[in-house]
Design a protein around this motif. Sequence first.
Motif, short mmCIF file in Angstrom:
data_model
loop_
_atom_site.label_atom_id
_atom_site.label_comp_id
_atom_site.label_asym_id
_atom_site.label_seq_id
_atom_site.Cartn_x
_atom_site.Cartn_y
_atom_site.Cartn_z
N ARG A 50 0.84 -1.20 0.00
CA ARG A 50 0.00 0.00 0.00
C ARG A 50 0.87 1.25 0.00
NH1 ARG A 50 -4.55 -2.30 4.07
NH2 ARG A 50 -5.55 -3.59 2.50
N SER A 51 0.41 2.24 -0.75
CA SER A 51 1.19 3.46 -0.94
C SER A 51 0.86 4.56 0.06
CB SER A 51 0.95 4.00 -2.35
OG SER A 51 -0.40 4.41 -2.49
N GLY A 52 -0.17 4.39 0.85
CA GLY A 52 -0.61 5.46 1.74
C GLY A 52 -1.62 6.39 1.10
N VAL A 53 -2.01 6.09 -0.13
CA VAL A 53 -2.99 6.90 -0.87
C VAL A 53 -4.29 6.12 -0.98
CG1 VAL A 53 -3.52 8.00 -3.08
CG2 VAL A 53 -1.17 8.03 -2.19
N THR A 54 -5.39 6.82 -0.77
CA THR A 54 -6.72 6.24 -0.95
C THR A 54 -7.39 6.91 -2.15
OG1 THR A 54 -6.94 5.86 1.42
CG2 THR A 54 -8.96 5.82 0.13
N ALA A 55 -8.01 6.12 -3.00
CA ALA A 55 -8.77 6.64 -4.14
C ALA A 55 -10.23 6.25 -3.92
CB ALA A 55 -8.25 6.07 -5.44
N GLU A 56 -11.14 7.16 -4.27
CA GLU A 56 -12.56 6.92 -3.99
C GLU A 56 -13.43 7.51 -5.10
OE1 GLU A 56 -15.81 8.05 -0.52
OE2 GLU A 56 -13.79 8.85 -0.40
N VAL A 57 -14.48 6.77 -5.47
CA VAL A 57 -15.52 7.30 -6.34
C VAL A 57 -16.49 8.02 -5.42
CG1 VAL A 57 -17.41 6.76 -7.92
CG2 VAL A 57 -15.28 5.46 -8.04
N VAL A 58 -16.63 9.31 -5.60
CA VAL A 58 -17.48 10.12 -4.74
C VAL A 58 -18.94 10.05 -5.20
CG1 VAL A 58 -17.90 12.46 -3.87
CG2 VAL A 58 -15.55 11.64 -4.20
N ASP A 59 -19.13 10.09 -6.52
CA ASP A 59 -20.49 10.10 -7.06
C ASP A 59 -20.43 9.68 -8.52
OD1 ASP A 59 -23.25 10.56 -7.16
OD2 ASP A 59 -23.01 12.68 -7.66
N TRP A 60 -21.54 9.21 -9.04
CA TRP A 60 -21.64 8.92 -10.46
C TRP A 60 -23.10 9.05 -10.87
CZ3 TRP A 60 -24.59 5.11 -12.71
CH2 TRP A 60 -25.11 4.13 -11.87
N ARG A 61 -23.32 9.30 -12.14
CA ARG A 61 -24.69 9.37 -12.69
C ARG A 61 -24.64 9.23 -14.20
NH1 ARG A 61 -26.44 14.67 -10.16
NH2 ARG A 61 -25.30 13.61 -8.58
N LEU A 62 -25.76 8.85 -14.74
CA LEU A 62 -25.89 8.75 -16.20
C LEU A 62 -26.44 10.07 -16.71
CD1 LEU A 62 -27.51 5.22 -16.60
CD2 LEU A 62 -25.12 5.84 -16.96
N ARG A 63 -25.80 10.61 -17.74
CA ARG A 63 -26.29 11.82 -18.36
C ARG A 63 -25.55 12.03 -19.67
NH1 ARG A 63 -24.21 17.23 -15.61
NH2 ARG A 63 -22.00 16.87 -15.86
N PRO A 64 -26.12 12.82 -20.57
CA PRO A 64 -25.42 13.09 -21.83
C PRO A 64 -24.19 13.96 -21.58
CG PRO A 64 -27.76 13.61 -21.99
CD PRO A 64 -27.47 13.35 -20.55
N HIS A 65 -23.15 13.70 -22.33
CA HIS A 65 -21.95 14.54 -22.25
C HIS A 65 -22.30 15.89 -22.87
CE1 HIS A 65 -17.92 16.06 -22.91
NE2 HIS A 65 -17.46 15.08 -22.15
N PRO A 66 -21.92 17.00 -22.22
CA PRO A 66 -22.30 18.32 -22.73
C PRO A 66 -21.78 18.62 -24.14
CG PRO A 66 -21.07 18.52 -20.65
CD PRO A 66 -21.18 17.07 -20.98
N GLN A 67 -20.68 18.00 -24.54
CA GLN A 67 -20.14 18.25 -25.87
C GLN A 67 -20.68 17.30 -26.93
OE1 GLN A 67 -15.93 18.06 -25.12
NE2 GLN A 67 -15.86 20.21 -24.46
N ALA A 68 -21.43 16.28 -26.50
CA ALA A 68 -22.00 15.33 -27.46
C ALA A 68 -23.35 14.83 -26.97
CB ALA A 68 -21.04 14.17 -27.68
N PRO A 69 -24.29 15.73 -26.72
CA PRO A 69 -25.58 15.30 -26.16
C PRO A 69 -26.36 14.33 -27.05
CG PRO A 69 -25.66 17.60 -26.83
CD PRO A 69 -24.25 17.15 -26.97
N SER A 70 -26.16 14.39 -28.35
CA SER A 70 -26.90 13.52 -29.26
C SER A 70 -26.45 12.06 -29.18
CB SER A 70 -26.76 14.02 -30.70
OG SER A 70 -25.41 13.93 -31.10
N GLU A 71 -25.31 11.80 -28.53
CA GLU A 71 -24.80 10.43 -28.42
C GLU A 71 -25.42 9.66 -27.26
OE1 GLU A 71 -20.54 10.48 -28.42
OE2 GLU A 71 -20.45 11.55 -30.34
N GLY A 72 -26.31 10.28 -26.51
CA GLY A 72 -26.99 9.59 -25.42
C GLY A 72 -26.22 9.65 -24.11
N ASP A 73 -26.68 8.85 -23.17
CA ASP A 73 -26.10 8.87 -21.83
C ASP A 73 -24.71 8.25 -21.78
OD1 ASP A 73 -28.22 10.15 -20.63
OD2 ASP A 73 -29.17 8.31 -19.92
N ARG A 74 -23.90 8.86 -20.94
CA ARG A 74 -22.59 8.33 -20.57
C ARG A 74 -22.54 8.31 -19.06
NH1 ARG A 74 -18.28 11.39 -24.54
NH2 ARG A 74 -19.32 10.88 -26.50
N VAL A 75 -21.51 7.69 -18.53
CA VAL A 75 -21.34 7.63 -17.08
C VAL A 75 -20.42 8.78 -16.67
CG1 VAL A 75 -20.58 6.23 -15.13
CG2 VAL A 75 -21.57 5.12 -17.15
N HIS A 76 -20.97 9.73 -15.91
CA HIS A 76 -20.18 10.85 -15.39
C HIS A 76 -19.89 10.54 -13.92
CE1 HIS A 76 -19.76 15.11 -13.84
NE2 HIS A 76 -18.71 14.90 -14.61
#
Length: 175
Positions: A50-76
């Motif tokens: 272990r390196s002494g560093v912790t990594a964490e996913v704080v939040d996630w949601r499905l939504r269209p990417h602002p630069q490609a909304p016509s491509e549908g939902d992505r995981v943000h």
Amino acid sequence: MFPARCPTGALSALLLLTLSGCSSWGCADTTAKRGEAGVSVRVENTYGQRSGVTAEVVDWRLRPHPQAPSEGDRVHFTYRFDGAGEHSGPAVDACAVDAKRVALGCLTVHASGARHLPDGALGGDDWLTVERPERVAGVLLIPNDRSYEPRGCAQDVKDGGGTHPPAPAGPGDRL
């Protein structure tokens, strides 16, 4: 062993090359075992320490990417690294997974690309593209540090070799 007509100079040169490390006999590459994925992980080096560093996913949601909304939902998703250095921090794979923890899409997030948070941690956000976003049940991190890939025997027989991070996770991998 060697033909009787083999010049002693050639034999000496072969011995010198072998002893100097210019032989591939001593170079060995190994691959680290993939660590247990989770929403919050303790980052580990290629030796499993272990390196002494912790990594964490704080939040996630499905939504269209602002630069490609016509491509549908992505995981943000948003993430944070606690205990990481600003310029030389670790990197971990982040994967969108289904309910059975099968990866649907992955990418590597780097602490060095994150911004300072008010509490001193480093944080950021990114996007994962998956084929069927409706199957996403969460985002997991894999604890293996991917920020450094040492040279292998194929690139440098003399100085290469050693333990390397596991192969990056990809769609279909069970985490």
